[in-house]
Design an enzyme around this catalytic site. Structure first.
Site: not given
Ligand code: URA
Length: 207
Positions: A102, A106, A198, A201
């Protein structure tokens, strides 16, 4: 309605631990596996079975065993946090991988890897992607899967945003989404609010 809201108390309890920013990576990983086992069990409730007989210490016992090819497809990297859970339930499941990155600015997903098992036409495909946010990566992954022949696809996610659900519904109305939560929406960085941050993470301690 393609969304199946999983409201089981164990699922909801585990989700709260995952949402808590104080939950450290080791516990986060365990909880990700726990919730994924429960979600997968729900998503595979209608798997076909066939009659079988075994001999117990007391004699013949009739039962049923699963009679289906299940393929689990984690969307890298955070989907890997859900893979072991499905393999725990179904050790003979085949595994495909889809790598989507991702763009931080964007939020547009681009594919960098794809390796799928052959003959998906008659398989029950479980795509595991914990955060259904914009839906961009989900739609890109579903495109790959359907082009590879998959017909029965279910998405397992841990938190979904209405935007992501709407996009999947628009492009793939037959795909069912299993999730314990539909959150408020996305922030300006396309993160789910309140979400859990995330996922990758938090899973791998790369915060
Ligand atoms: N990916 C993630 O890890 N968290 C989000 O909130 C959106 C996409």
């Amino acid at each position: 309605m393609p969304v199946h809201l999983v409201e089981h108390p164990l699922v909801q309890d585990t989700l709260l631990v995952l949402r808590n920013q104080k939950t450290e990576a080791a516990v986060f990983r365990r909880m990700a596996t726990r919730i994924s086992v429960l979600l997968a069990a729900e998503a595979l409730r209608d798997l076909p079975t066939q009659a079988a007989t075994v001999t117990s210490p007391m004699g013949a016992a009739q039962g049923r065993r699963i009679d289906a090819d299940v393929v689990v497809v984690p969307v890298l990297r955070s989907g890997l946090g859900m893979l072991d859970a499905v393999l725990e339930l179904l050790p003979s499941a085949r595994v495909g991988h889809i790598g989507l990155q991702r763009d931080e600015l964007t939020a547009v997903a681009s594919q960098y890897y794809s390796k799928l098992p052959h003959g998906l036409e008659h398989s029950y495909v479980l795509m595991v992607d914990p955060m259904l946010a914009t839906g961009g990566s989900a739609v890109a992954a579903l495109d790959l899967l359907t082009r590879a022949g998959a017909r029965d696809i279910r998405i397992l996610c841990i938190v979904a945003a209405p935007e992501g659900i709407a996009l999947v519904e628009q492009h793939f109305p037959d795909v069912r989404i299993f999730t314990p939560a539909i959150d408020q929406g996305l922030n300006d960085r396309k993160f789910i609010v309140p979400g859990l941050g995330d996922f990758g993470d938090r899973l791998y301690g790369t915060l």
